[in-house]
Design a protein around this motif. Structure first.
Motif, PDB file in Angstrom:
ATOM      1  N   THR A 124      -9.947   6.357  -6.091  1.00  0.00           N
ATOM      2  CA  THR A 124      -9.945   5.343  -7.152  1.00  0.00           C
ATOM      3  C   THR A 124      -9.175   4.106  -6.718  1.00  0.00           C
ATOM      4  OG1 THR A 124      -9.834   7.214  -8.645  1.00  0.00           O
ATOM      5  CG2 THR A 124      -9.534   5.027  -9.612  1.00  0.00           C
ATOM      6  N   PHE A 125      -7.972   4.325  -6.185  1.00  0.00           N
ATOM      7  CA  PHE A 125      -7.160   3.166  -5.831  1.00  0.00           C
ATOM      8  C   PHE A 125      -7.666   2.471  -4.577  1.00  0.00           C
ATOM      9  CE2 PHE A 125      -3.739   2.252  -8.715  1.00  0.00           C
ATOM     10  CZ  PHE A 125      -3.856   3.294  -9.596  1.00  0.00           C
ATOM     11  N   GLY A 126      -8.334   3.214  -3.711  1.00  0.00           N
ATOM     12  CA  GLY A 126      -8.977   2.563  -2.568  1.00  0.00           C
ATOM     13  C   GLY A 126     -10.015   1.566  -3.057  1.00  0.00           C
ATOM     14  N   PHE A 127     -10.757   1.989  -4.039  1.00  0.00           N
ATOM     15  CA  PHE A 127     -11.780   1.115  -4.617  1.00  0.00           C
ATOM     16  C   PHE A 127     -11.138  -0.112  -5.270  1.00  0.00           C
ATOM     17  CE2 PHE A 127     -14.361  -0.253  -8.179  1.00  0.00           C
ATOM     18  CZ  PHE A 127     -15.590  -0.448  -7.572  1.00  0.00           C
ATOM     19  N   LEU A 154      -4.244  -6.479  -9.561  1.00  0.00           N
ATOM     20  CA  LEU A 154      -4.937  -5.381 -10.221  1.00  0.00           C
ATOM     21  C   LEU A 154      -4.432  -3.989  -9.822  1.00  0.00           C
ATOM     22  CD1 LEU A 154      -7.230  -5.122 -12.279  1.00  0.00           C
ATOM     23  CD2 LEU A 154      -8.797  -4.854 -10.355  1.00  0.00           C
ATOM     24  N   PRO A 155      -4.336  -3.687  -8.521  1.00  0.00           N
ATOM     25  CA  PRO A 155      -3.897  -2.333  -8.163  1.00  0.00           C
ATOM     26  C   PRO A 155      -2.518  -1.997  -8.743  1.00  0.00           C
ATOM     27  CG  PRO A 155      -4.587  -3.538  -6.198  1.00  0.00           C
ATOM     28  CD  PRO A 155      -4.622  -4.501  -7.328  1.00  0.00           C
ATOM     29  N   PHE A 156      -1.650  -3.025  -8.766  1.00  0.00           N
ATOM     30  CA  PHE A 156      -0.297  -2.767  -9.248  1.00  0.00           C
ATOM     31  C   PHE A 156      -0.282  -2.603 -10.761  1.00  0.00           C
ATOM     32  CE2 PHE A 156      -0.120  -5.392  -5.390  1.00  0.00           C
ATOM     33  CZ  PHE A 156       0.426  -4.453  -4.542  1.00  0.00           C
ATOM     34  N   VAL A 157      -1.068  -3.422 -11.433  1.00  0.00           N
ATOM     35  CA  VAL A 157      -1.170  -3.273 -12.886  1.00  0.00           C
ATOM     36  C   VAL A 157      -1.765  -1.902 -13.205  1.00  0.00           C
ATOM     37  CG1 VAL A 157      -2.249  -4.153 -14.982  1.00  0.00           C
ATOM     38  CG2 VAL A 157      -1.384  -5.747 -13.267  1.00  0.00           C
ATOM     39  N   ALA A 158      -2.807  -1.537 -12.461  1.00  0.00           N
ATOM     40  CA  ALA A 158      -3.437  -0.243 -12.712  1.00  0.00           C
ATOM     41  C   ALA A 158      -2.437   0.889 -12.520  1.00  0.00           C
ATOM     42  CB  ALA A 158      -4.623  -0.053 -11.762  1.00  0.00           C
ATOM     43  N   THR A 159      -1.589   0.750 -11.501  1.00  0.00           N
ATOM     44  CA  THR A 159      -0.580   1.784 -11.265  1.00  0.00           C
ATOM     45  C   THR A 159       0.350   1.916 -12.468  1.00  0.00           C
ATOM     46  OG1 THR A 159      -0.654   1.221  -8.934  1.00  0.00           O
ATOM     47  CG2 THR A 159       1.190   2.561  -9.663  1.00  0.00           C
ATOM     48  N   ILE A 160       0.794   0.771 -12.987  1.00  0.00           N
ATOM     49  CA  ILE A 160       1.691   0.830 -14.142  1.00  0.00           C
ATOM     50  C   ILE A 160       0.981   1.476 -15.331  1.00  0.00           C
ATOM     51  CG2 ILE A 160       2.912  -0.569 -15.848  1.00  0.00           C
ATOM     52  CD1 ILE A 160       3.797  -2.386 -13.694  1.00  0.00           C
ATOM     53  N   VAL A 161      -0.285   1.113 -15.514  1.00  0.00           N
ATOM     54  CA  VAL A 161      -1.027   1.682 -16.644  1.00  0.00           C
ATOM     55  C   VAL A 161      -1.122   3.202 -16.504  1.00  0.00           C
ATOM     56  CG1 VAL A 161      -3.279   1.788 -17.767  1.00  0.00           C
ATOM     57  CG2 VAL A 161      -2.317  -0.420 -17.111  1.00  0.00           C
ATOM     58  N   VAL A 162      -1.517   3.654 -15.313  1.00  0.00           N
ATOM     59  CA  VAL A 162      -1.640   5.106 -15.130  1.00  0.00           C
ATOM     60  C   VAL A 162      -0.287   5.785 -15.309  1.00  0.00           C
ATOM     61  CG1 VAL A 162      -2.324   6.942 -13.558  1.00  0.00           C
ATOM     62  CG2 VAL A 162      -3.587   4.813 -13.569  1.00  0.00           C
ATOM     63  N   LEU A 163       0.757   5.166 -14.740  1.00  0.00           N
ATOM     64  CA  LEU A 163       2.103   5.740 -14.889  1.00  0.00           C
ATOM     65  C   LEU A 163       2.479   5.870 -16.356  1.00  0.00           C
ATOM     66  CD1 LEU A 163       4.554   4.146 -12.308  1.00  0.00           C
ATOM     67  CD2 LEU A 163       4.166   6.554 -12.751  1.00  0.00           C
ATOM     68  N   LEU A 176       0.824  -1.221   0.000  1.00  0.00           N
ATOM     69  CA  LEU A 176       0.000   0.000   0.000  1.00  0.00           C
ATOM     70  C   LEU A 176       0.854   1.265   0.000  1.00  0.00           C
ATOM     71  CD1 LEU A 176      -2.963  -0.595   2.465  1.00  0.00           C
ATOM     72  CD2 LEU A 176      -3.107   0.275   0.135  1.00  0.00           C
ATOM     73  N   GLY A 177       1.975   1.214   0.709  1.00  0.00           N
ATOM     74  CA  GLY A 177       2.852   2.370   0.771  1.00  0.00           C
ATOM     75  C   GLY A 177       3.382   2.748  -0.602  1.00  0.00           C
ATOM     76  N   TRP A 178       3.696   1.710  -1.374  1.00  0.00           N
ATOM     77  CA  TRP A 178       4.219   1.986  -2.710  1.00  0.00           C
ATOM     78  C   TRP A 178       3.141   2.577  -3.602  1.00  0.00           C
ATOM     79  CZ3 TRP A 178       9.053   2.565  -2.921  1.00  0.00           C
ATOM     80  CH2 TRP A 178       9.894   1.819  -2.073  1.00  0.00           C
ATOM     81  N   ILE A 179       1.917   2.132  -3.410  1.00  0.00           N
ATOM     82  CA  ILE A 179       0.826   2.718  -4.195  1.00  0.00           C
ATOM     83  C   ILE A 179       0.649   4.185  -3.805  1.00  0.00           C
ATOM     84  CG2 ILE A 179      -1.632   2.588  -4.704  1.00  0.00           C
ATOM     85  CD1 ILE A 179      -1.178  -0.103  -5.321  1.00  0.00           C
ATOM     86  N   LEU A 199       0.863   7.359  -6.187  1.00  0.00           N
ATOM     87  CA  LEU A 199      -0.235   8.324  -6.276  1.00  0.00           C
ATOM     88  C   LEU A 199       0.269   9.761  -6.264  1.00  0.00           C
ATOM     89  CD1 LEU A 199      -3.007   6.895  -3.914  1.00  0.00           C
ATOM     90  CD2 LEU A 199      -3.143   7.270  -6.364  1.00  0.00           C
ATOM     91  N   VAL A 200       1.334   9.992  -5.502  1.00  0.00           N
ATOM     92  CA  VAL A 200       1.874  11.349  -5.444  1.00  0.00           C
ATOM     93  C   VAL A 200       2.354  11.779  -6.833  1.00  0.00           C
ATOM     94  CG1 VAL A 200       3.632  12.814  -4.403  1.00  0.00           C
ATOM     95  CG2 VAL A 200       2.514  11.073  -3.042  1.00  0.00           C
ATOM     96  N   MET A 201       2.953  10.838  -7.544  1.00  0.00           N
ATOM     97  CA  MET A 201       3.405  11.175  -8.896  1.00  0.00           C
ATOM     98  C   MET A 201       2.212  11.440  -9.811  1.00  0.00           C
ATOM     99  SD  MET A 201       6.339   8.317  -9.323  1.00  0.00           S
ATOM    100  CE  MET A 201       7.499   9.267 -10.260  1.00  0.00           C
ATOM    101  N   PHE A 202       1.173  10.614  -9.657  1.00  0.00           N
ATOM    102  CA  PHE A 202      -0.013  10.818 -10.510  1.00  0.00           C
ATOM    103  C   PHE A 202      -0.652  12.175 -10.268  1.00  0.00           C
ATOM    104  CE2 PHE A 202      -1.166   6.044 -10.057  1.00  0.00           C
ATOM    105  CZ  PHE A 202      -0.013   5.727 -10.714  1.00  0.00           C
ATOM    106  N   SER A 203      -0.569  12.626  -9.018  1.00  0.00           N
ATOM    107  CA  SER A 203      -1.362  13.782  -8.627  1.00  0.00           C
ATOM    108  C   SER A 203      -0.802  15.095  -9.166  1.00  0.00           C
ATOM    109  CB  SER A 203      -1.419  13.874  -7.113  1.00  0.00           C
ATOM    110  OG  SER A 203      -0.159  14.296  -6.626  1.00  0.00           O
ATOM    111  N   LEU A 204       0.333  15.029  -9.859  1.00  0.00           N
ATOM    112  CA  LEU A 204       1.017  16.253 -10.269  1.00  0.00           C
ATOM    113  C   LEU A 204       1.298  17.124  -9.040  1.00  0.00           C
ATOM    114  CD1 LEU A 204      -1.177  17.074 -13.385  1.00  0.00           C
ATOM    115  CD2 LEU A 204       1.063  16.001 -13.401  1.00  0.00           C
TER     116      LEU A 204
END
Lengths: 292, 512, 359
Positions: free
Chosen positions: A228-231, A256-265, A204-207, A211-216
């Motif tokens: 979103t990622f909580g869901f 899923l959460p990790f794949v989603a992170t890579i996709v968003v990144l 969770l910490g890595w997510i 998230l900080v990077m995603f958030s600009l």
């Protein structure tokens, strides 16, 4: 359906508190990749405190130990100029060892007496998390302190000649970042899980870090990301609460959460977003401040 | 033009200032200075004369080993820049100390003691607009600093200092990045500030004419000592330069007579984008022949960087063609171009031209690693590499204990020699020199120019990009003033008049 | 230059650390972490000197701990080399964990599908498959970084978590599930690694790779290109080095090396010979992050990493006696490792600065 949403919001609470702290210290130019470790320490301290003293002390002690190791990271990366990734990794590895030693002997659920209050099955910490985000947003965008923090993260040399205390500001932000990560950890172990098991953060910490990077680096976008990622996280853990006959085997969903992170990144790293991303990224992020 | 000197009261005085660095380098030796209100007092000196140290001491960044500082006659000690700021000393840095991502207003308010916890932008805006009116500055307070030109950024720094109540402004190389038009406006505003009883202290290495135009008094530093104090009206440019360097300065290099040979490079309608995705180079066409130096004169940021990068293969071509020795190399890679004998001297030395953490030999290897002669079945032949490195390093007079010395230890001029020793011997046809003398002292500048002329003598073509108009005029055979990505014209050196080229490169030509 | 005026100490920047200094600094940091750990030992009622002598006598006794010391130590060497090759181009390969899992999957897939093959063919095939799987996973992170500009630290960590669940998927109730709860089927006997003086042959393979990597990085053209890119991406671009391709290359090499450790770990230790329960293989996976610490402590020198890895292996192995023999609380051994790692990180400071007392 509502129990599921409430649980998702609690995961979002963990992500939000941890990530907004990381956002603050990144805004001041300090990356803390040890956030997973800080959460672990906060989780362990909080859990043990909850066993002996109850919930409120748990949160306070979780915050204190997070702040303490935030201070360690600040000393290493800001004063001793150790590479921030190395320092963060060192703290993470230490936390894994220390937490195993310290908390694994208390494995198991919290006793009945220590049950966190819930409003319609949702912990009020969710609202506290929202307040924290708004406060940090206000500080960053409306106050002199916030301007100083941002300037230190953008160009510490320029900040210094304007009379901003660079080192002090970075210490402050890194400690607060650590405290929030610790609080997130304490919430995770005492409220969301309500039990101790070996190394409970599970990435969770890595997510939160991602998230900080995603958030600009903007608290309000971070809020959206955390929800979103909580869901997604909660769905990966208990898909059956949404749709009983879900066919996928559990481990596949847990990816899923990790794949989603890579996709968003990948999406935000594309040319189109990158310029915007580069503009909002604190210019001096990850760089020690070395006066020549 | 010049007013009477010494009318105002002394704002800042230093007595017997001495600074010795670890290792025994005497950066400042017993320096006495006095700065008066309403006066422009320029400090001149070459690189290494102690100017930076002096500036840092005056601004509280460094502490002197001996000597006193007096502000309004009171002895003070600066522990940090903040102390200096509070004593009314303002500093305008050459390397801008601004935050590019923030607005002008945010930059000015940052760290101001009276800013309050929650920022009141309205009040600050009123105050600063008032200041702008007083001194005749024009600037958009809501613009982000990265959007501003170099001149505007300088203005922001001045405004910030004035808003903090500065009575004395230290200006580090104030005109070095300005366009001629900006320079003119800037000098006017300096004048208006000095009329408002503010002391101005420009520190200058090159660009002597500007100092001449506005200063009331000049002090020259050499090797940490004051070697000359003079009122500007009694000085000549040539004399000032002599005092700076300590020997007769050759302002004219003799251009060797070389017969111009065949065509090396032909560029047709070349266009390219800059990093922001805007068209920065627009439809440029020219040719370079053997034994020819093609000089591009312009103010930084008018497409020169993009042109150099396109030719070196570092940037994508939007439209147009590049023909080298009759071959179309428009889409050739950097490596292919290097192998064809195109050399590139980048504008940044440390980190691009050479790598600080590498030894001299490993740096030289940057131009050899693809050469069969130095590679044996995928492994580097260090024996040959060392021999070769020894040779070129002595040939280019790089001063270093050995070829195993790390490049990080070399000084500016030496570093550029190392770049030249790496690039020139491996360049057979075309040398692209991007700002080769910027930031170098007079001796090193002269050395680089001589080497460029040698390349010409050997029959290479040289593309010289420079923001120093005198340099371009002195050593080029053809001159192309560039403005907003276009060549305004291409002139033969003999027919190029300085005023005309100067006007062309600032966009002022068409109006005349 | 920074000066701490109150302490009258002066910090001086050290431009380049020499190997000798690095050794001194590392030893100093070990001493420091040993002292700190003594406090914990005392709290738990153990005599520190007694504990340390137990740790090392156990770890280095050929009849007791030595085989595992070497086995774990050289496992760390694989991770270290995987980190070093990527970090020479200044990429943070923290994906060793995932690459190790993928290498495990590759090796086990071969062993399960061709159990009858002669060891001389089966074992190389398993190693090859592990290397290919690890390399592919590394290349994926390299591709994300090189071509799509995805931050490699976050990218690698996400891939690590994905790989963890992939192994889980295969073993816990999956196609590879064994009879024992949550573990895989055992490896066929033909897949077991031959042991050469206390340790599986793959340990020597790791040492060989370290030496080859040393030569590759310092003497080869490609190694030079990697180092230029690592020192200055702009300079690399100016001399025609293709950055995306090099990034993918280093991550692929790193991934392959980390992938080999999948076979080394499970087929080389007679105690395993299968994929254990998720917590156990996760605990081993977490050890791979030591590659980062060891790599940096050794100044990216692959040869220096050999003894360092073995030494850390001895701490790793030896400290288990705290729990098993000295009956101290569970987790004290991992705490010891954590302390060593954080002091190593802190002592990186001395790689950059010298402290001088002012006169």
């Amino acid at each position: 359906m509502w129990p599921f949403i409430a649980r998702s919001l609690e995961v979002a609470t963990i992500l939000l508190i941890a990530a907004v702290g990381e956002l603050l210290n990144q805004r001041s130019g300090v990356i803390n990749v040890g956030i997973e470790g800080l959460m672990l320490l906060g989780a362990a301290a909080g859990f043990i405190a909850a066993l002996f003293w109850g919930l409120i002390p748990a949160f306070i002690i979780g915050m204190l130990i997070g702040g303490l190791f935030g201070l360690v990271h600040a000393i290493l990366s800001t004063s001793l100029k150790v590479n921030q990734v190395v320092s963060g990794m060192g703290i993470w590895l230490f936390a894994m060892g220390f937490v195993t030693y310290w908390a694994d002997r208390y494995s198991g659920p919290l006793p009945r007496g220590v049950v966190s209050p819930r409003i319609y099955e949702l912990s009020p910490m969710f609202f506290i998390a929202l307040i924290i985000v708004v406060v940090i947003w206000f500080i960053l965008s409306k106050t002199h302190l916030g301007l100083k923090v941002k300037s230190v993260g953008e160009n510490p040399f320029a900040a210094e000649v304007s009379g901003v205390k660079v080192i002090r500001t970075r210490y402050l932000c890194t400690i607060i970042g650590g405290m929030l990560a610790g609080l997130a950890g304490a919430f995770l172990s005492t409220t969301y899980l309500g039990a101790w098991s070996h190394l409970p953060t599970k990435g969770l910490g890595w997510i939160a870090f991602a998230l900080v990077m995603f958030s600009l680096w903007r608290p309000l976008i971070l809020l959206g990301g955390a929800l979103t990622f909580g869901f997604i996280w909660q769905f990966a853990i208990s898909p059956e609460t949404i749709y009983a006959g879900i066919p996928a085997p559990l481990p596949l969903l847990r990816m899923l959460p990790f794949v989603a992170t890579i996709v968003v990144l990948t999406i935000i790293s594309r040319e189109k977003f990158r310029r915007k991303w580069a503009l909002s990224r604190p210019e001096a992020l990850g760089e020690p401040y070395i006066k020549e | 033009m010049h007013r009477e000197v010494g009318r105002g009261e002394a704002i800042l005085e230093v007595r017997g200032l001495t600074k010795i660095y670890p290792g025994g380098v005497v950066a400042l030796d017993n320096v006495d200075l006095e700065f008066k209100s309403g006066e422009i007092h320029a400090i001149l000196g070459e690189n290494g004369a102690g100017k930076t140290t002096l500036m840092n001491i005056l601004f509280g960044v460094l502490q002197p080993d001996r000597g006193e500082i007096y502000v309004h006659g009171r002895k003070v000690r600066f522990r940090s820049p903040l102390d200096a700021i509070n004593m009314g000393i303002g500093m305008v840095h050459q390397q801008r100390k601004l935050i590019p991502a923030h607005t002008v207003l945010e930059n000015i308010i940052l760290g101001h003691p009276e800013a309050g916890k929650i920022l009141d932008f309205k009040k600050v805006r009123r105050d600063i607009e008032e200041l702008c009116r007083k001194y005749g500055f024009k600037i958009d307070l809501d613009a982000r600093v990265w959007q501003l030109s170099a001149g505007e950024q300088q203005l922001v720094e001045i405004l910030r200092a004035l808003y903090r109540g500065a009575k004395i402004l230290i200006l580090d190389e104030p005109t070095s990045v300005l366009t001629p038009l900006e320079t003119e406006a800037f000098l006017t505003s300096l004048k208006s500030m000095s009329r408002q009883e503010i002391a101005l202290v420009p520190f200058v290495t090159h660009k002597l004419p500007e100092v001449f135009a506005i200063s009331d008094r000049v002090t020259i530093l050499r090797r940490g000592k004051v070697v000359k104090r003079i009122e500007t009206k009694d000085a000549t440019m040539k004399a000032l330069a002599e005092h700076m360097v300590g020997k007769e300065v050759l302002f004219v290099l003799s251009k060797p007579k070389v017969s111009i040979g065949g065509e090396i490079l032909k560029v047709e309608n070349l266009s390219a984008m800059n990093d922001k995705g805007l068209l920065a180079l627009k439809n440029v066409s020219f040719t370079i022949r053997e034994g020819e130096i093609f000089g591009i004169a312009g103010v930084s940021g008018n497409g020169q960087q993009e042109l150099a990068e396109v030719l070196a293969g570092l940037r994508r071509v939007e439209t147009g063609r590049i023909i080298f020795m009759g071959r179309d190399i428009t889409n050739a890679s950097v490596l292919e171009r290097l192998k064809m004998g195109i050399g590139y001297i980048p504008s940044e030395r440390l980190g691009v031209g050479v790598i600080g953490g590498f030894s001299l030999a490993e740096n030289i290897l940057m131009s050899l690693y693809f050469d069969k002669e130095f590679v044996n079945r995928g492994l580097l032949n260090y024996k040959k590499i060392r021999e070769y490195a020894e040779k070129v390093i002595s040939e280019f007079e790089v001063v270093a204990p050995s070829i195993n010395t790390k490049a990080a230890y070399l000084s500016g001029g030496n570093l550029q020699r190392l770049v030249l020793s790496r690039v020139i011997p491996k360049t057979s046809k075309l040398l692209i020199a991007n700002l080769p003398t910027t930031g170098l002292d007079i001796a090193a500048t002269e050395y680089v120019r001589k080497r460029l002329l040698e390349c010409k003598e050997k029959g290479m073509g040289v593309l010289l990009i420079s923001d120093d108009l005198d340099e371009v005029l002195q050593i080029s055979d053809k001159i192309a003033p560039i403005y907003e990505g276009r060549f305004v014209s291409i002139l033969q050196a003999e027919e190029a008049q300085k005023e005309v080229v100067g006007a062309m490169m600032t966009g002022a030509y068409s109006e005349r | 230059m920074t000066s701490l005026e109150t302490l009258k100490l002066k910090l001086e920047r050290v431009p380049v650390v020499s190997g000798g200094q690095a050794v001194r600094i590392s030893l100093l940091s070990l001493v420091f972490s040993f002292i700190i750990f003594s406090i914990f030992l005392s709290i738990e009622g153990a005599n520190p000197i007694d504990a340390y002598s137990n740790i090392f006598s156990f770890a280095l006794d050929p009849n007791l701990g030595l085989p595992t010391t070497l086995h774990r130590g050289l496992f760390l060497l694989f991770s270290t080399l995987a980190f070093v090759v990527a970090y020479s181009a200044r990429l943070w390969n923290v994906g060793m964990e995932g690459q190790f899992y993928l290498g495990t999957i590759g090796a086990f897939a071969v062993a399960y599908s061709l159990p009858e093959l002669h060891p001389a063919i089966l074992i190389p095939l398993m190693l090859l498959a592990g290397a290919i799987f690890g390399a592919g996973y590394g290349a994926l992170a390299g591709f994300l970084r090189g071509k799509l500009n995805v931050n490699e630290v976050v990218g690698c960590l996400m891939l690590n978590n994905i790989a963890f669940w992939l192994v889980y998927l295969l073993t816990v109730g999956g196609p590879w599930a064994g009879i024992a709860e949550s573990t895989s089927r055992p490896l066929p006997p033909n897949a077991h690694a031959p042991i050469i003086s206390y340790t599986p042959f793959t340990s020597y393979l790791a040492i060989g790779i370290a030496i080859v990597l040393y030569i590759f990085l310092s003497k080869s053209v490609v190694g030079y290109k990697i180092r230029v890119l690592g020192n200055s991406p702009t300079a690399a671009q100016h001399i025609g080095i293709n950055a995306p391709r090099t990034y993918i290359l280093v991550m692929t090499i790193g991934g392959a090396i980390a992938g080999l450790s999948g076979y080394h770990m499970w087929a080389g230790d007679p105690a395993f010979l299968m994929i254990p329960r998720p917590e156990a293989y996760k605990a081993i996976g977490d050890l791979t992050y030591w590659g980062l610490i060891i790599g940096l402590v050794c100044l990216l020198n692959p040869v220096a990493a050999i003894p360092t890895s073995v030494f850390i292996g001895s701490i790793m192995m030896g400290s288990t006696v705290l729990v098993r023999r000295l009956r101290l609380p569970f987790g004290l051994d991992v705490l010891f490792l954590g302390l060593v790692s954080i002091t190593f990180a802190a002592f990186q400071f001395f790689y950059m600065y010298k402290v001088r007392r002012m006169k």
